[in-house]
Design a protein around this motif. Structure first.
Motif, short mmCIF file in Angstrom:
data_model
loop_
_atom_site.label_atom_id
_atom_site.label_comp_id
_atom_site.label_asym_id
_atom_site.label_seq_id
_atom_site.Cartn_x
_atom_site.Cartn_y
_atom_site.Cartn_z
N ASP A 1 0.94 -1.16 -0.12
CA ASP A 1 -0.21 -0.06 -0.01
C ASP A 1 1.00 1.17 -0.03
O ASP A 1 2.25 1.25 0.34
CB ASP A 1 -0.85 0.18 1.27
N THR A 2 0.18 2.34 -0.23
CA THR A 2 1.10 3.67 -0.29
C THR A 2 0.12 4.68 0.17
O THR A 2 -1.13 4.38 0.46
CB THR A 2 1.18 4.19 -1.97
N VAL A 3 0.83 5.82 0.69
CA VAL A 3 -0.07 6.99 1.15
C VAL A 3 -0.69 7.60 -0.14
O VAL A 3 -0.09 7.48 -1.19
CB VAL A 3 0.85 7.98 1.85
N GLU B 1 12.05 -1.10 3.85
CA GLU B 1 11.65 0.29 3.80
C GLU B 1 12.62 1.20 3.53
O GLU B 1 13.82 0.93 3.69
CB GLU B 1 10.91 0.73 5.38
N PRO B 2 12.37 2.49 2.97
CA PRO B 2 13.62 3.36 2.48
C PRO B 2 14.50 3.78 3.71
O PRO B 2 14.05 4.74 4.62
CB PRO B 2 12.64 4.72 1.96
N ALA C 1 9.51 10.22 0.54
CA ALA C 1 8.35 9.38 0.79
C ALA C 1 7.42 10.39 1.48
O ALA C 1 7.70 11.25 2.00
CB ALA C 1 8.74 8.15 1.85
N HIS C 2 6.00 10.10 1.03
CA HIS C 2 5.02 10.62 1.57
C HIS C 2 5.09 12.20 0.91
O HIS C 2 4.29 13.09 1.36
CB HIS C 2 4.81 10.94 2.95
N THR C 3 5.84 12.42 0.00
CA THR C 3 5.79 13.86 -0.54
C THR C 3 5.53 13.88 -2.12
O THR C 3 5.42 12.70 -2.49
CB THR C 3 7.18 14.71 -0.44
N ASP C 4 5.30 15.05 -2.70
CA ASP C 4 5.03 15.04 -3.97
C ASP C 4 6.22 14.79 -5.08
O ASP C 4 6.05 14.58 -6.32
CB ASP C 4 4.51 16.58 -4.30
N ASP C 5 7.22 14.55 -4.34
CA ASP C 5 8.53 14.55 -5.13
C ASP C 5 9.10 13.10 -4.83
O ASP C 5 10.40 12.83 -5.09
CB ASP C 5 9.41 15.36 -4.61
N GLU C 6 8.38 12.12 -4.40
CA GLU C 6 8.72 10.83 -4.38
C GLU C 6 9.45 10.25 -5.44
O GLU C 6 9.07 10.00 -6.51
CB GLU C 6 7.62 9.65 -3.78
N GLY D 1 5.07 5.56 -4.37
CA GLY D 1 5.72 4.21 -4.06
C GLY D 1 6.92 3.72 -4.71
O GLY D 1 7.56 2.82 -4.40
N THR D 2 7.70 4.62 -5.56
CA THR D 2 8.99 4.40 -5.89
C THR D 2 9.96 4.06 -4.63
O THR D 2 10.79 3.15 -4.62
CB THR D 2 9.43 5.43 -6.79
#
Ligand SMILES: [Zn+2]
Length: 381
Positions: A108-110, A194-195, A352-357, A127-128
């Motif tokens: 799953d992703t945010v 996890e990253p 992660a969790h940003t618009d720039d993932e 999710g990348t």
């Protein structure tokens, strides 16, 4: 006499190897004449990121994964967690109940979904990094174990490694909680992907999420003495919480506090009779100590409602791996049993969790080699 003598020699050699520690680098290399095709990891990740799988909507992702893994010869179980939500467990047919090690991450992703794009070096999209990059690298590491020196020399049995990809990590760990019903009691080594910027985490902080509420009395804003503001004392309280000293751990660093949601009031010309705040504390020492400190500041100035909590988690390490600490929560505390726990994955939590993932293709491909080395370490024990 000859056979027992050779057996003795082999035993001695094995004992010597164990005493001197394993050469993980050599053992995880491909046997002569073969090469790993780790670049496929980029293709797998590309396909996964194109599938939207925001928490609660993982069905297409789990089906795609199950098909992908069955196509490569794995036995696959899809464990229903809730209607239309499935964990995916993959293993060698001979070893369903003799798995020694598990690679695990979440599918799953945010929100919101960020469409896939890429350039020569980097892949972008939801999710990348968190955490489909780990899923892809784990799959390719597991599938290439057969052609390592460790496998060919009989140091490890690659069929003792399984894959477990779960739903719901980003919300309430519901997938991992359910995975405890899969009878994976033979597992001695558990890796969460996890990253971590490809570093082995020595541990992660715990957390306490709670809500504060203050109730006042409404009045016309022109006659504030007739009412009792709920917002003003909330602001005072939050300022104190924001600046209070919180405990620091030598291993996991400072405990930190974030006021994430603030609410209250109905109109600018009304004295507000209600204010609320949701706060998440990342706990580096222990939960009870931190809760007591905060409760002492809050006292009777607001009501506290517990929303969620867990203790900090200390991970196991592996010789030769560079380490880090992380400040986020993972599925690791939720997988029950007596096993060693490791945390590592490509990509950075800072995107992660940003618009720039995003994730670097180089780091993604290198992570396959790291996971392969971890697998050799775990299976050779
Ligand atoms: Zn994650």
């Amino acid at each position: 006499m000859r056979a027992p003598f050779l057996l003795l020699l082999a035993l001695l050699a094995a004992l010597l190897a164990a005493a001197s520690g394993l050469d993980l680098h050599r053992l995880s290399q491909p046997v002569a004449g073969q090469a790993f095709n780790d670049a496929d990891t980029v293709d797998t990740l590309r396909e996964m990121v194109r599938i939207e799988s925001i928490s609660g909507n993982e069905l297409r992702m789990s089906q795609w994964l199950a098909d992908r893994l069955m196509g490569a010869g794995w036995d696959v179980e899809q464990q229903q967690v809730e209607p239309s939500r499935y964990n995916v467990l993959a293993y060698h047919p001979a070893n369903r109940h003799r798995l020694k090690a598990l690679f695990s991450s979440h599918i799953d992703t945010v929100p919101p979904f960020l469409p896939f794009s890429e350039n020569a070096e980097t892949m972008f999209g939801r999710g990348t990094a968190d955490a489909k990059g780990s899923v892809s690298a784990m799959i390719h590491a597991a599938e290439s174990l057969n052609s390592t020196i460790a496998a060919v020399e009989g140091v490890i049995d690659p069929t003792q490694l399984g894959l477990l990809f779960v739903v719901g990590e980003e919300v309430n760990h519901i997938g991992m909680r359910h995975a405890n019903e899969l009878n994976l009691h033979s597992v001695e080594h558990f890796v969460s992907g996890e990253p971590t910027e490809s570093l082995l985490a020595v541990g992660h902080k715990g957390m306490w999420k709670f809500r504060l509420e203050i109730f006042g009395r409404a009045a016309h804003s022109g006659y504030p003495h007739l009412g009792e503001s709920a917002i003003s004392p909330m602001l005072d309280l939050l300022r104190e919480l924001n600046t209070m000293a919180l405990p620091v751990s030598d291993l996991l660093g400072p405990t930190t506090l974030n006021i994430g949601i603030l609410g209250g009031g109905v109109a600018a010309n009304v004295v507000p009779d209600y204010a609320s705040a949701e706060i998440m504390v990342r706990v580096s020492t222990n939960l009870a100590e931190v809760k007591t400190l905060i409760e002492r500041v809050v006292r009777d100035r607001a009501t506290i409602t517990d929303l969620s909590e867990n203790e900090p988690f200390i991970c196991d390490t592996i010789p030769g791996f560079n380490t880090t600490i992380v400040a986020y929560n993972t599925d690791l505390p939720f997988f029950e049993g007596d096993h060693k726990s490791y945390l590592l994955g490509p990509g950075s939590i800072t995107v992660a969790h940003t618009d720039d993932e995003q994730i670097s293709k180089r780091e993604l491909v290198d992570a396959v080699g790291l996971f392969r080395r971890m697998a050799v370490h775990m299976l050779a024990q």
